[in-house]
Motif scaffolding. Structure first.
Motif, short mmCIF file in Angstrom:
data_model
loop_
_atom_site.label_atom_id
_atom_site.label_comp_id
_atom_site.label_asym_id
_atom_site.label_seq_id
_atom_site.Cartn_x
_atom_site.Cartn_y
_atom_site.Cartn_z
N LEU A 2 0.82 -1.21 0.00
CA LEU A 2 0.00 0.00 0.00
C LEU A 2 0.86 1.26 0.00
O LEU A 2 0.50 2.27 -0.62
N GLN A 3 1.99 1.22 0.66
CA GLN A 3 2.90 2.37 0.64
C GLN A 3 3.41 2.60 -0.78
O GLN A 3 3.45 3.75 -1.25
N GLU A 4 3.78 1.54 -1.46
CA GLU A 4 4.24 1.68 -2.84
C GLU A 4 3.12 2.22 -3.74
O GLU A 4 3.34 3.10 -4.57
N ALA A 5 1.91 1.70 -3.55
CA ALA A 5 0.77 2.18 -4.34
C ALA A 5 0.52 3.66 -4.08
O ALA A 5 0.24 4.43 -5.01
N TRP A 6 0.59 4.07 -2.84
CA TRP A 6 0.35 5.48 -2.49
C TRP A 6 1.44 6.36 -3.09
O TRP A 6 1.16 7.42 -3.66
N ASN A 7 2.70 5.93 -2.99
CA ASN A 7 3.79 6.70 -3.58
C ASN A 7 3.63 6.81 -5.10
O ASN A 7 3.87 7.87 -5.67
N ASN A 8 3.22 5.73 -5.75
CA ASN A 8 2.97 5.78 -7.19
C ASN A 8 1.83 6.74 -7.51
O ASN A 8 1.90 7.49 -8.49
N HIS A 9 0.80 6.71 -6.71
CA HIS A 9 -0.33 7.64 -6.88
C HIS A 9 0.15 9.09 -6.80
O HIS A 9 -0.22 9.91 -7.63
N LEU A 10 0.96 9.39 -5.80
CA LEU A 10 1.46 10.75 -5.65
C LEU A 10 2.32 11.15 -6.84
O LEU A 10 2.21 12.27 -7.36
N THR A 11 3.17 10.26 -7.29
CA THR A 11 4.04 10.54 -8.43
C THR A 11 3.23 10.81 -9.69
O THR A 11 3.51 11.76 -10.42
N GLN A 12 2.21 10.02 -9.92
CA GLN A 12 1.38 10.21 -11.11
C GLN A 12 0.59 11.51 -11.08
O GLN A 12 0.35 12.11 -12.12
N HIS A 13 0.21 11.94 -9.90
CA HIS A 13 -0.60 13.15 -9.81
C HIS A 13 0.23 14.43 -9.72
O HIS A 13 -0.32 15.52 -9.68
N ARG A 14 1.53 14.30 -9.68
CA ARG A 14 2.41 15.47 -9.65
C ARG A 14 2.74 15.92 -11.07
O ARG A 14 3.28 16.99 -11.26
N ARG A 15 2.48 15.09 -12.04
CA ARG A 15 2.85 15.41 -13.43
C ARG A 15 1.93 16.43 -14.03
O ARG A 15 0.87 16.70 -13.76
#
Length: 60
Positions: free
Chosen positions: A47-60
């Protein structure tokens, strides 16, 4: 959508709380979790990896 509204964030924080609660009363750790702690740590990590990926995708 803010972090507080995200179901992913809610699940991530719940997994974090479960893991930290377990570790507080057990001698296991992330590098060598016990039988009970292993699935808790695995869920938290995923879940931590999923959340970090979510944040990365929404910063673009």
């Amino acid at each position: 959508m803010t972090a507080r509204q995200s179901p992913l964030y809610t699940r991530y924080m719940a997994a974090f709380n479960e893991w930290t609660t377990h570790v507080t009363g057990c001698s296991c750790r992330a590098e060598a979790p016990c039988e009970v702690g292993a699935p808790l740590f695995e869920r938290f990590s995923r879940l931590q990896e999923a959340w970090n990926n979510h944040l990365t995708q929404h910063r673009r």
